[in-house]
Design a protein around this motif. Structure first.
Motif, mmCIF file in Angstrom:
data_model
loop_
_atom_site.group_PDB
_atom_site.id
_atom_site.type_symbol
_atom_site.label_atom_id
_atom_site.label_comp_id
_atom_site.label_asym_id
_atom_site.label_seq_id
_atom_site.Cartn_x
_atom_site.Cartn_y
_atom_site.Cartn_z
ATOM 1 N N ALA A 416 40.770 52.976 45.045
ATOM 2 C CA ALA A 416 40.620 52.799 43.592
ATOM 3 C C ALA A 416 40.442 51.337 43.205
ATOM 4 O O ALA A 416 40.130 51.037 42.051
ATOM 5 C CB ALA A 416 41.823 53.398 42.871
ATOM 6 N N SER A 417 40.613 50.430 44.164
ATOM 7 C CA SER A 417 40.392 49.002 43.839
ATOM 8 C C SER A 417 38.960 48.791 43.348
ATOM 9 O O SER A 417 38.688 47.869 42.586
ATOM 10 C CB SER A 417 40.683 48.126 45.047
ATOM 11 N N GLY A 418 38.048 49.670 43.782
ATOM 12 C CA GLY A 418 36.656 49.552 43.346
ATOM 13 C C GLY A 418 36.476 49.816 41.857
ATOM 14 O O GLY A 418 35.420 49.538 41.289
ATOM 15 N N TYR A 419 37.517 50.342 41.213
ATOM 16 C CA TYR A 419 37.411 50.655 39.783
ATOM 17 C C TYR A 419 37.943 49.519 38.896
ATOM 18 O O TYR A 419 37.810 49.561 37.686
ATOM 19 C CB TYR A 419 38.180 51.946 39.468
ATOM 20 N N MET A 420 38.564 48.518 39.533
ATOM 21 C CA MET A 420 39.193 47.460 38.721
ATOM 22 C C MET A 420 38.201 46.475 38.098
ATOM 23 O O MET A 420 38.400 46.050 36.956
ATOM 24 C CB MET A 420 40.232 46.707 39.558
ATOM 25 N N PRO A 421 37.132 46.094 38.814
ATOM 26 C CA PRO A 421 36.248 45.077 38.217
ATOM 27 C C PRO A 421 35.711 45.481 36.840
ATOM 28 O O PRO A 421 35.521 44.638 35.978
ATOM 29 C CB PRO A 421 35.109 44.945 39.230
ATOM 30 N N SER A 422 35.497 46.786 36.639
ATOM 31 C CA SER A 422 34.901 47.169 35.356
ATOM 32 C C SER A 422 35.841 46.839 34.196
ATOM 33 O O SER A 422 35.406 46.658 33.074
ATOM 34 C CB SER A 422 34.520 48.645 35.335
ATOM 35 N N ILE A 423 37.140 46.752 34.467
ATOM 36 C CA ILE A 423 38.071 46.356 33.403
ATOM 37 C C ILE A 423 38.147 44.829 33.317
ATOM 38 O O ILE A 423 38.025 44.239 32.248
ATOM 39 C CB ILE A 423 39.481 46.926 33.692
ATOM 40 N N VAL A 424 38.327 44.191 34.475
ATOM 41 C CA VAL A 424 38.560 42.733 34.465
ATOM 42 C C VAL A 424 37.290 41.987 34.026
ATOM 43 O O VAL A 424 37.345 41.095 33.176
ATOM 44 C CB VAL A 424 39.010 42.249 35.863
ATOM 45 N N LEU A 425 36.137 42.382 34.575
ATOM 46 C CA LEU A 425 34.920 41.616 34.295
ATOM 47 C C LEU A 425 34.360 41.893 32.902
ATOM 48 O O LEU A 425 33.637 41.075 32.353
ATOM 49 C CB LEU A 425 33.857 41.884 35.376
ATOM 50 N N GLU A 426 34.701 43.038 32.354
ATOM 51 C CA GLU A 426 34.210 43.353 30.994
ATOM 52 C C GLU A 426 35.153 42.856 29.911
ATOM 53 O O GLU A 426 34.975 43.137 28.735
ATOM 54 C CB GLU A 426 34.111 44.880 30.814
ATOM 55 N N LEU A 488 42.812 61.015 43.312
ATOM 56 C CA LEU A 488 41.885 59.916 43.020
ATOM 57 C C LEU A 488 41.994 59.516 41.543
ATOM 58 O O LEU A 488 42.017 58.320 41.217
ATOM 59 C CB LEU A 488 40.434 60.316 43.352
ATOM 60 N N SER A 489 42.100 60.492 40.665
ATOM 61 C CA SER A 489 42.213 60.187 39.233
ATOM 62 C C SER A 489 43.481 59.388 38.947
ATOM 63 O O SER A 489 43.465 58.441 38.149
ATOM 64 C CB SER A 489 42.229 61.474 38.408
ATOM 65 N N CYS A 490 44.569 59.769 39.626
ATOM 66 C CA CYS A 490 45.804 58.979 39.484
ATOM 67 C C CYS A 490 45.564 57.555 39.970
ATOM 68 O O CYS A 490 46.018 56.579 39.348
ATOM 69 C CB CYS A 490 46.932 59.576 40.327
ATOM 70 N N GLY A 491 44.851 57.440 41.092
ATOM 71 C CA GLY A 491 44.545 56.111 41.652
ATOM 72 C C GLY A 491 43.748 55.268 40.663
ATOM 73 O O GLY A 491 43.999 54.069 40.496
ATOM 74 N N ILE A 492 42.785 55.910 39.976
ATOM 75 C CA ILE A 492 41.964 55.176 38.999
ATOM 76 C C ILE A 492 42.854 54.696 37.846
ATOM 77 O O ILE A 492 42.772 53.539 37.409
ATOM 78 C CB ILE A 492 40.817 56.069 38.479
ATOM 79 N N ALA A 493 43.725 55.592 37.369
ATOM 80 C CA ALA A 493 44.606 55.205 36.257
ATOM 81 C C ALA A 493 45.508 54.048 36.682
ATOM 82 O O ALA A 493 45.702 53.083 35.929
ATOM 83 C CB ALA A 493 45.431 56.408 35.812
ATOM 84 N N LEU A 494 46.010 54.137 37.919
ATOM 85 C CA LEU A 494 46.857 53.056 38.439
ATOM 86 C C LEU A 494 46.060 51.754 38.553
ATOM 87 O O LEU A 494 46.542 50.664 38.211
ATOM 88 C CB LEU A 494 47.395 53.472 39.812
ATOM 89 N N ALA A 495 44.814 51.872 39.013
ATOM 90 C CA ALA A 495 43.954 50.687 39.127
ATOM 91 C C ALA A 495 43.740 50.052 37.747
ATOM 92 O O ALA A 495 43.716 48.821 37.613
ATOM 93 C CB ALA A 495 42.608 51.070 39.748
ATOM 94 N N TYR A 496 43.598 50.875 36.719
ATOM 95 C CA TYR A 496 43.425 50.348 35.355
ATOM 96 C C TYR A 496 44.678 49.614 34.881
ATOM 97 O O TYR A 496 44.600 48.615 34.172
ATOM 98 C CB TYR A 496 43.092 51.479 34.384
ATOM 99 N N VAL A 497 45.834 50.140 35.293
ATOM 100 C CA VAL A 497 47.077 49.455 34.916
ATOM 101 C C VAL A 497 47.092 48.069 35.563
ATOM 102 O O VAL A 497 47.339 47.056 34.896
ATOM 103 C CB VAL A 497 48.312 50.267 35.372
ATOM 104 N N CYS A 498 46.786 48.016 36.872
ATOM 105 C CA CYS A 498 46.799 46.724 37.579
ATOM 106 C C CYS A 498 45.780 45.775 36.950
ATOM 107 O O CYS A 498 46.045 44.592 36.741
ATOM 108 C CB CYS A 498 46.478 46.913 39.065
#
Ligand SMILES: Nc1ncnc2c1ncn2[C@@H]1O[C@H](COP(=O)(O)OP(=O)(O)OP(=O)(O)O)[C@@H](O)[C@H]1O
Length: 615
Positions: A416-426, A488-498
């Motif tokens: 799920a680390s692959g989902y973090m840039p969309s939050i940080v970079l945007e 995976l969905s939980c992982g994405i939500a967790l990635a968004y928290v981080c």
């Protein structure tokens, strides 16, 4: 070049304007001294005063420059005028016409153009404006009208030739710097504001592009808009479009009034005033540079000189009288209540951003490649391992299958680390859009989860089908897949928290693996829950990996496995009992689903309350 006459025609056929002068009366701004406590008593020794008693008026129809040497307080003043300060104590009065300046009144009548381009890199110029017009529209009918306006804005800001070019970013070049600046201004014009604030609108532009930009602003001011811009070293050609100046030094006013002798009778112009205190402008030199370097010198107490001059007193009297006049005016009629709700905003976000993202190979591959690669490695390594039945389901086989299922649950969480840039970079775009009141946070969070959740369906289906068949796993494929999808969905939500908590990508990339390694340790495979110290066992109850693994174990073994593990008491157990995989498939799935919502709510709360930008 901008077609000046047609541009004037366009700007003059906009809505009937409310004349909205921006009045600044005795404004001071203090921030707590970083080394001391955060007490916020203005002007106490624990505070730093960044603006000191600033009074001026920016009249409607004028084009005003806020200037001064570096560190004078230009951006600070603009941030206060545009209600963007997130900390510190502001005293004094700022009015938009007869209304106090607040985030709400700002949204009703003003717009702000950031110094740095905060545009979505994947949209074309035209899409950017359509997206924004839908975002800002209050009704669907409004949206149609605004689309028409977008076409006109494109034409008159000379953006038609690049309307189909993507905005791009530092790595993937798109439109030029001048075009990006004009696109930013175009965004502000979509809402047809009465007041326009701009932070250094010409910085980073060549002289030709600078003139194009200020000419647009001049045309706008000519229709009655109050244009206020901080500006740094403008060229003479650009500077001549401005008519009013607010000069700062060390947070104090050193001049405010018309720039040129011809404007407003010239009696109190900057040129005349500075000549009167012994600093005569050589007409062959750059006027803006002359004014800035003069104020930067230590030859005089410029603030004191201005305050005590006839010019300074006249400026103050004018500010006070406009303030009094505006105070007596009846309140403006309230704007119609917004009708486009949070769900319509989600639709707009999905329509413009998600569809573009789905067409981006980078976006899709960063989410799919890892999963598919893991699936290939795992099904070739654990080939047909689940085929064993009866006696063949020996201790080694049960342990190997349990390990495979464990990895199937832990990997999505790491991936799920692959989902973090969309939050940080945007983030910069997100802050701008939230500041401009484009959508409620609910819409943004919902859009993000829908975007990722929908894409995860085909990705997990492909990867999990390959694994299920390749490893010859038993039990229901639907349950096997739902488990994987939910984890995976939980992982994405967790990635968004981080990503929301971390100030940057490096920190986010540290935080997520730390949490995931802890999940890895506590989910019951590396050390059985029965063997954990009692003080730690409770923690495994909070981990979605544990429940996903348990559900998949029960789904595969279904109590058919031979009892091959012997306890200390001599009792024989199958692997489900051995690992203490408790509950049923349904109860474990409910637990995963509950934790998914828990992490979504945490992500929402973090995004709402943590802002990695202080102004
Ligand atoms: N959060 C803060 N904490 C401490 N000092 C600050 C903070 N924000 C601004 N300052 C100080 O306030 C002063 C004014 O800053 P500001 O950015 O408004 O200046 P400016 O005139 O826009 O400068 P420049 O032209 O260099 O961009 C500077 O001395 C700056 O160091």
């Amino acid at each position: 070049m901008i077609k000046s006459s047609s541009a004037s025609e366009f700007f003059s056929k906009t809505k009937t304007r409310h004349s909205t002068p921006v009045i600044v009366d005795s404004v001071c701004y203090d921030i707590p001294n970083g080394t001391k406590s955060s007490s916020s008593t203005p002007n106490s020794s624990e505070n730093i005063r960044l603006l000191d008693n600033v009074s001026t008026v920016f009249e409607n129809g004028s084009m005003s420059a806020i200037m001064g040497p570096s560190g004078a307080g230009k951006t600070t003043l603009l941030d206060i005028l545009s209600c963007r300060k997130t900390r510190g104590v502001i005293s004094g009065t700022v009015m938009f016409g007869s209304q106090n300046a607040t985030k709400k009144t700002f949204k009703e009548c003003a717009a702000y153009v950031e110094q740095f381009d905060t545009l979505l890199p994947m949209l074309t110029v035209e899409e950017t404006l359509y997206y924004w017009s839908e975002m800002q529209a209050r009704t669907h009918a409004d949206a149609e009208l605004k689309k028409e306006r977008v076409r006109e804005i494109l034409q008159h800001l000379n953006l038609t030739s690049c309307k189909d070019v993507v905005v791009g970013d530092a790595l993937n070049r798109g439109i030029s710097g001048g075009q990006a600046k004009r696109t930013n201004i175009a965004l502000a014009l979509v809402t047809d504001p009465d007041v326009l604030f701009l932070d250094e609108p010409t910085s980073g532009l060549d002289s030709q592009s600078s003139v194009e930009v200020v000419e647009i602003l001049r045309n706008l001011a000519n229709t009655g808009v109050t244009v206020v811009a901080t500006i740094h070293s403008p060229t003479p050609d650009a500077f001549r479009y401005f008519d009013t100046l607010c000069m700062l030094k060390n947070g104090k006013m050193t001049f405010t009034g018309p720039i040129f002798d011809e404007t407003a009778g010239g009696k109190y112009s900057a040129i005349s005033y500075f000549a009167s205190i012994g600093f005569k402008w050589d007409t062959k030199s750059n006027l803006a540079d002359f004014l800035t370097t003069t104020c930067a010198s230590e030859d005089l107490d410029f603030e004191d000189a201005f305050r005590n001059s006839e010019c300074g007193k006249a400026a103050l009297t004018k500010t006070k009288s406009i303030l009094e006049k505006e105070m007596l005016l009846p309140a403006k009629p309230k704007l119609a209540k917004a009708e486009r709700g949070a769900f319509a905003k989600i639709k707009t976000l999905l329509k413009y951003r998600t569809i573009r993202n789905y067409k981006s190979v980078d976006f899709v591959m960063s989410r799919a490649a890892g999963q598919i690669l893991f699936a290939i490695v795992q099904f070739t390594l654990f080939l047909e391992i689940g085929k064993a039945e009866g006696e063949a389901m020996d201790q080694a086989n049960q342990l190997n299958v349990a390990s495979l299922l464990y990895m199937l649950n832990i990997l999505p969480s790491f991936g799920a680390s692959g989902y973090m840039p969309s939050i940080v970079l945007e983030r910069a775009v997100f802050y701008r859009e939230v500041d401009d009141g484009s959508y409620p946070l609910f819409s943004y969070v919902a859009y993000k989860f829908i975007e990722e959740g929908v894409l995860a369906i085909p990705v997990t289906l492909v990867a999990q089908t390959a694994l299920y068949l390749g490893c010859a796993l038993q039990g229901s494929f639907a349950i096997f897949w739902i488990c994987n999808y939910m984890v995976l969905s939980c992982g994405i939500a967790l990635a968004y928290v981080c990503a929301s908590v971390a100030p940057n990508m490096d920190a986010a990339n540290t935080l997520l693996p730390v949490y995931n390694v802890i999940q890895l340790l506590f989910s019951g495979m590396l050390i059985r829950r029965a063997d954990m110290p009692s003080g730690w066992e409770w923690y495994s109850h909070t981990l979605f990996v544990r429940y996903g693994w348990q559900a998949q174990m029960i789904n595969h073994f279904d109590n058919k496995e031979p009892k091959v593990f012997q306890t200390k008491e001599g009792k024989m157990e199958g692997i489900i009992e051995f690992y203490g995989a408790s509950g049923t498939i349904t109860s474990n799935l409910i637990a995963v689903f509950g934790l998914y919502w828990f992490w979504i709510i945490v992500a929402y709360v973090c995004m709402k309350n943590i802002r990695h930008q202080s102004r």
